[in-house]
Design an enzyme around this catalytic site. Sequence first.
Site, PDB file in Angstrom:
ATOM      1  N   ASP A 113      -7.075  30.944 -13.850  1.00 17.68           N
ATOM      2  CA  ASP A 113      -8.060  31.431 -12.533  1.00 17.68           C
ATOM      3  C   ASP A 113      -7.449  29.615 -11.970  1.00 17.68           C
ATOM      4  O   ASP A 113      -7.137  28.712 -12.104  1.00 17.68           O
ATOM      5  CB  ASP A 113      -9.161  30.690 -12.317  1.00 17.68           C
ATOM      6  CG  ASP A 113      -9.758  29.927 -13.866  1.00 17.68           C
ATOM      7  OD1 ASP A 113      -9.215  29.250 -14.203  1.00 17.68           O
ATOM      8  OD2 ASP A 113     -11.069  30.415 -14.851  1.00 17.68           O
ATOM      9  N   HIS A 165      -5.561  26.729 -15.513  1.00 19.53           N
ATOM     10  CA  HIS A 165      -6.982  26.524 -14.937  1.00 19.53           C
ATOM     11  C   HIS A 165      -6.535  25.571 -13.814  1.00 19.53           C
ATOM     12  O   HIS A 165      -6.575  24.118 -13.911  1.00 19.53           O
ATOM     13  CB  HIS A 165      -8.697  26.031 -15.579  1.00 19.53           C
ATOM     14  CG  HIS A 165      -8.306  27.504 -16.770  1.00 19.53           C
ATOM     15  ND1 HIS A 165      -9.292  28.577 -16.083  1.00 19.53           N
ATOM     16  CD2 HIS A 165      -8.694  27.078 -18.302  1.00 19.53           C
ATOM     17  CE1 HIS A 165      -9.517  28.752 -18.197  1.00 19.53           C
ATOM     18  NE2 HIS A 165      -9.318  28.145 -18.869  1.00 19.53           N
ATOM     19  N   GLU A 185      -4.841  32.029 -19.617  1.00 23.05           N
ATOM     20  CA  GLU A 185      -5.930  31.921 -18.531  1.00 23.05           C
ATOM     21  C   GLU A 185      -6.285  31.754 -17.389  1.00 23.05           C
ATOM     22  O   GLU A 185      -7.039  31.388 -16.903  1.00 23.05           O
ATOM     23  CB  GLU A 185      -7.066  31.034 -20.087  1.00 23.05           C
ATOM     24  CG  GLU A 185      -6.961  31.167 -20.860  1.00 23.05           C
ATOM     25  CD  GLU A 185      -8.298  29.958 -21.689  1.00 23.05           C
ATOM     26  OE1 GLU A 185      -9.010  29.991 -21.221  1.00 23.05           O
ATOM     27  OE2 GLU A 185      -8.170  30.460 -22.772  1.00 23.05           O
ATOM     28  N   ASN A 193      -2.250  28.008 -27.692  1.00 21.21           N
ATOM     29  CA  ASN A 193      -2.643  27.893 -26.431  1.00 21.21           C
ATOM     30  C   ASN A 193      -3.697  26.789 -26.004  1.00 21.21           C
ATOM     31  O   ASN A 193      -3.916  26.017 -27.019  1.00 21.21           O
ATOM     32  CB  ASN A 193      -3.418  28.837 -26.608  1.00 21.21           C
ATOM     33  CG  ASN A 193      -4.724  29.465 -25.070  1.00 21.21           C
ATOM     34  OD1 ASN A 193      -2.957  30.220 -24.411  1.00 21.21           O
ATOM     35  ND2 ASN A 193      -5.745  29.549 -25.024  1.00 21.21           N
TER      36      ASN A 193
HETATM   37  O1  9MR Z   1     -15.140  31.703 -20.565  1.00 27.62           O
HETATM   38  C1  9MR Z   1     -15.717  31.348 -22.124  1.00 27.62           C
HETATM   39  C2  9MR Z   1     -16.950  31.073 -21.470  1.00 27.62           C
HETATM   40  O2  9MR Z   1     -17.303  31.978 -21.851  1.00 27.62           O
HETATM   41  C3  9MR Z   1     -17.749  30.494 -22.705  1.00 27.62           C
HETATM   42  O3  9MR Z   1     -18.902  29.984 -22.139  1.00 27.62           O
HETATM   43  C4  9MR Z   1     -16.664  28.489 -22.689  1.00 27.62           C
HETATM   44  C5  9MR Z   1     -17.770  28.361 -24.718  1.00 27.62           C
HETATM   45  O4  9MR Z   1     -16.421  27.072 -24.756  1.00 27.62           O
HETATM   46  O5  9MR Z   1     -15.146  29.348 -23.408  1.00 27.62           O
HETATM   47  C6  9MR Z   1     -15.028  29.553 -22.471  1.00 27.62           C
HETATM   48  O6  9MR Z   1     -13.546  30.295 -22.329  1.00 27.62           O
HETATM   49  C7  9MR Z   1     -12.751  29.519 -22.651  1.00 27.62           C
HETATM   50  C8  9MR Z   1     -11.352  29.889 -23.294  1.00 27.62           C
HETATM   51  O7  9MR Z   1     -12.077  30.431 -24.241  1.00 27.62           O
HETATM   52  C9  9MR Z   1     -10.653  28.478 -23.927  1.00 27.62           C
HETATM   53  N1  9MR Z   1     -10.059  27.661 -22.720  1.00 27.62           N
HETATM   54  C10 9MR Z   1     -10.896  26.916 -21.451  1.00 27.62           C
HETATM   55  C11 9MR Z   1     -11.663  28.786 -21.519  1.00 27.62           C
HETATM   56  C12 9MR Z   1     -12.850  27.919 -20.285  1.00 27.62           C
HETATM   57  O8  9MR Z   1     -14.146  26.645 -20.715  1.00 27.62           O
END
Ligand code: 9MR
Length: 477
Positions: free
Chosen positions: A282, A251, A280, A214
């Site tokens: 958005d 994203h 993921e 991923n």
């Molecule tokens: O959405 C997640 C956020 O709540 C956390 O603070 C963050 C910390 O690393 O991770 C975010 O999710 C991420 C995902 O695990 C991996 N890809 C990027 C996502 C957005 O940052």
Amino acid sequence: MSDKTVPDPRRLLARPGPRAALVSLAVGILTAGAALTFASSANAATTLGASAAERGGRYFGAAVAASKLSDSVYTTVLNREFNQITPENEMKIDATEPQQNQFNFTNADRIVNHATSRGWKVRGHTLAWHSQQPGWMQNMSGTALRSAMLNHVTRVAGYYAGKIDSWDVVNEAYADGNGGARRDSNLQRTGNDWIEAAFRAARTADPNAKLCYNDYNTDNWTWDKTQAVYRMVQDFKQRGVPIDCVGFQSHFNSGSPYPSNYRTTLSSFAALGVDVQITELDIEGSGTTQANTYRNVVNDCLAVARCSGITTWGVRDCDSWRSGGTPLLFECNGNKKPAYDATLSALNNGVTPTNPPTTPPTGNPTNPPTTPPTTPPTQGPGGCSATVSLNSWTGGFVATVRVTAGSSGTNAWSVGMTLPSGATVTNAWNANRSGNSGAVTFTNVSYNGRIAAGQSTEFGFQGTGSGTGMSPTCSAS
Ligand code: 9MR
């Protein structure tokens, strides 16, 4: 650590390379081949999950935070619209192994139970990652870290064995804008083979989960990072490292926009013999512009038979890690946005899958040719064998056939199999086909006849009816 408080690496982007002409040609071919079928509005599905399920058994999911499962506005939307969940943070290494060898699955279990009790799929996120490591792991290196990482993979994937549809085994291992290099991290410094070691451990711990790589900024086919991940997956498939799927985080925002070659990216990876998933999603923006981009993303997924599902990274705008960019499908009060309507209607309108490309992508100077194989067989035939794996849904299936050369390699191969009564092949890729029901024969195409001793190649076909029970035979020359 929160990404909200640090500069966003996703805005520091590699620039597209000089391959645009070839890519637009590929997009043109795919677009020209697409056909649209329209569900009658009287029968159209009224939720995202139900509509995705009607499109070849796909899922439509959301990242979920355990802490929000007590918010009734949130759960009303979640339970009505989605049929897949990815825990947003609860399966990360710091959450599941806060102290070495002391595992905590409490919050992850709440999310998994919410999904499985409703018959939804779960994407596990994530087993091995440079980020969100617990303190004890951040301070490790070398063989101790390698062992600890493998132990983590084994214990967590083992604990959830049978409950996870797909695992993000490794997350974000490639760097941005650095010619497609690996990202430096304590895991990378344990040796370049850390990724395949993690995949092998995951397969042993949960043989039934689909195992995914991923990443983000891998959506644009011309970017070096995309090409680097492509080459890794290609190499894994050629060497038999167990990988089943690739997750595209997707994203999208003004710094990392939806690329017009996104469909080419998805179909090119799928042609390697892996499922592709939008993991993921958005899209920052609002109104019609945002809605149109969501529609494009859905249509691109539907156009690729092996694009098995879409997950948005949160439920409502206010649940998003980028809430200021209002990137999701629902307002904070649970109301549907224009982007929701566009997404649902795209799902209901259902772009029919086009044939995956019958030739692998070429012409990319940073992309080594996939044909001929680097080690041509010196003599043949030493025989060959074939195995088939199925991705089935009500009324149809995709079969992936793996052809493995025997002791002296192949110059050409032929795979025969008898389809069950009522089953019909509708299209095939990476092979020529004769017959479409009963006894069907597939032969190599120009670029995959030569397989070195003990090496493999894959081809696939899609069919209607049930493909269960096929047993392929292989002959080589
Ligand atoms: O959405 C997640 C956020 O709540 C956390 O603070 C963050 C910390 O690393 O991770 C975010 O999710 C991420 C995902 O695990 C991996 N890809 C990027 C996502 C957005 O940052």
